[in-house]
Design a protein around this motif. Sequence first.
Motif, PDB file in Angstrom:
ATOM      1  N   ARG A 167       0.831  -1.213   0.000  1.00  0.00           N
ATOM      2  CA  ARG A 167       0.000   0.000   0.000  1.00  0.00           C
ATOM      3  C   ARG A 167       0.860   1.256   0.000  1.00  0.00           C
ATOM      4  O   ARG A 167       0.522   2.256  -0.619  1.00  0.00           O
ATOM      5  CB  ARG A 167      -0.921  -0.021   1.239  1.00  0.00           C
ATOM      6  N   TRP A 168       1.960   1.204   0.735  1.00  0.00           N
ATOM      7  CA  TRP A 168       2.853   2.360   0.866  1.00  0.00           C
ATOM      8  C   TRP A 168       4.286   1.922   0.597  1.00  0.00           C
ATOM      9  O   TRP A 168       4.682   0.808   0.949  1.00  0.00           O
ATOM     10  CB  TRP A 168       2.779   2.949   2.276  1.00  0.00           C
ATOM     11  N   ASP A 218       6.263   7.000  -1.555  1.00  0.00           N
ATOM     12  CA  ASP A 218       5.452   7.914  -0.763  1.00  0.00           C
ATOM     13  C   ASP A 218       6.262   8.744   0.222  1.00  0.00           C
ATOM     14  O   ASP A 218       5.944   9.907   0.472  1.00  0.00           O
ATOM     15  CB  ASP A 218       4.396   7.117   0.018  1.00  0.00           C
ATOM     16  N   THR A 251      -2.268   3.928   7.698  1.00  0.00           N
ATOM     17  CA  THR A 251      -3.594   3.342   7.547  1.00  0.00           C
ATOM     18  C   THR A 251      -3.839   3.069   6.072  1.00  0.00           C
ATOM     19  O   THR A 251      -2.959   3.238   5.237  1.00  0.00           O
ATOM     20  CB  THR A 251      -4.667   4.285   8.113  1.00  0.00           C
ATOM     21  N   ALA A 252      -5.055   2.658   5.752  1.00  0.00           N
ATOM     22  CA  ALA A 252      -5.357   2.332   4.363  1.00  0.00           C
ATOM     23  C   ALA A 252      -5.279   3.546   3.451  1.00  0.00           C
ATOM     24  O   ALA A 252      -4.973   3.415   2.258  1.00  0.00           O
ATOM     25  CB  ALA A 252      -6.746   1.698   4.267  1.00  0.00           C
ATOM     26  N   ASP A 253      -5.514   4.752   3.996  1.00  0.00           N
ATOM     27  CA  ASP A 253      -5.625   5.914   3.122  1.00  0.00           C
ATOM     28  C   ASP A 253      -4.646   7.038   3.421  1.00  0.00           C
ATOM     29  O   ASP A 253      -4.633   8.042   2.717  1.00  0.00           O
ATOM     30  CB  ASP A 253      -7.044   6.475   3.157  1.00  0.00           C
ATOM     31  N   ARG A 254      -3.776   6.873   4.460  1.00  0.00           N
ATOM     32  CA  ARG A 254      -2.845   7.961   4.738  1.00  0.00           C
ATOM     33  C   ARG A 254      -1.686   7.512   5.622  1.00  0.00           C
ATOM     34  O   ARG A 254      -1.795   6.534   6.366  1.00  0.00           O
ATOM     35  CB  ARG A 254      -3.554   9.141   5.393  1.00  0.00           C
ATOM     36  N   THR A 294       0.589  14.777   7.067  1.00  0.00           N
ATOM     37  CA  THR A 294       0.021  13.567   6.497  1.00  0.00           C
ATOM     38  C   THR A 294       0.246  13.548   4.999  1.00  0.00           C
ATOM     39  O   THR A 294       0.368  14.595   4.356  1.00  0.00           O
ATOM     40  CB  THR A 294      -1.485  13.446   6.769  1.00  0.00           C
ATOM     41  N   THR A 295       0.334  12.356   4.478  1.00  0.00           N
ATOM     42  CA  THR A 295       0.358  12.176   3.023  1.00  0.00           C
ATOM     43  C   THR A 295      -0.677  11.133   2.679  1.00  0.00           C
ATOM     44  O   THR A 295      -0.841  10.131   3.403  1.00  0.00           O
ATOM     45  CB  THR A 295       1.746  11.781   2.524  1.00  0.00           C
ATOM     46  N   THR A 296      -1.398  11.359   1.606  1.00  0.00           N
ATOM     47  CA  THR A 296      -2.517  10.490   1.256  1.00  0.00           C
ATOM     48  C   THR A 296      -2.245   9.648   0.034  1.00  0.00           C
ATOM     49  O   THR A 296      -3.156   9.018  -0.514  1.00  0.00           O
ATOM     50  CB  THR A 296      -3.796  11.308   1.039  1.00  0.00           C
ATOM     51  N   GLY A 297      -1.020   9.626  -0.428  1.00  0.00           N
ATOM     52  CA  GLY A 297      -0.693   8.777  -1.553  1.00  0.00           C
ATOM     53  C   GLY A 297      -1.238   9.322  -2.853  1.00  0.00           C
ATOM     54  O   GLY A 297      -1.670  10.465  -2.961  1.00  0.00           O
ATOM     55  N   ARG A 298      -1.258   8.440  -3.839  1.00  0.00           N
ATOM     56  CA  ARG A 298      -1.677   8.868  -5.179  1.00  0.00           C
ATOM     57  C   ARG A 298      -3.190   8.755  -5.348  1.00  0.00           C
ATOM     58  O   ARG A 298      -3.822   7.949  -4.707  1.00  0.00           O
ATOM     59  CB  ARG A 298      -0.979   8.004  -6.224  1.00  0.00           C
TER      60      ARG A 298
END
Length: 266
Positions: free
Chosen positions: A150-151, A187, A242-245, A262-266
């Motif tokens: 995920r990351w 990320d 987490t799943a989204d950040r 925080t970073t939320t990915g692509r």
Amino acid sequence: MRVTPSATPSATPTPVPAFRFAVIGDYGSGWPSQHDVAQRMCDWREDHPFDDVITTGDNIYPDGSKQYFQRGFFSPYDCLLSNDVEFHASLGNHDYVTRRGGDVLDEPAFGIPKRNYVYREGGVRFVIADSNVLNREWLSDALKPLAEDRWTVVVFHHPVYSPSPERPTEPGFRPSLPRLFRKRGVDLVLNGHAHIYFASKPLRRIRYVITGGGGASLYSCSTKWYVHECQARNHFVYVAATADRLTVRAIAPNGPPFDKFTTTGR
């Protein structure tokens, strides 16, 4: 009269638990400043759990020799090691002085299976490299993700971006490494070498962090266009995935976290 059956309610997805880890760098001095950071890590863990510590190198001062392991590693972090917290280290330039890091590599407690390796946990892929002699071919190949990643967090000692006059950006790293990291969907990049805390602005979405305040003498910060935060403070970094950040906090020996992003990915 025809009765239309009611739709079956869809099941609520089970939330994916957060994977939390700590990060330290430039720490293995045995000085009171290292013990202060180590004690804060242990105290923090009581309410903010983590079972993994990632290091950005310079695990042992002055020269990576095993004669300093007790003073610079086992004694300060006994409250973590005795509670089964695992370390996953990268090699710094001070480690490298002794047998090109051989003493640190040979000690299982540092968790380094080889100079360049990938460690996966909780949906996070850590690509941990030896930047004393950076193997770019290995790095490029290791950054190819698997479906369960995920990351992607890249870890090595020498900084890609550094606002420290004492330890500036490593020559030759830019623009080639940021370009590679963008291509591979990285990320977060964690470095050390500069004895400061630094977090970049999002640079083409990627955050670059220097965590080099684990216990050695501190350096200074300068003004650079890419800086989100820079402080000459002893600290460790705490990350929740987490799943989204990804949520990143910088934590000094006393007081609340002094930086958070925080970073939320692509």
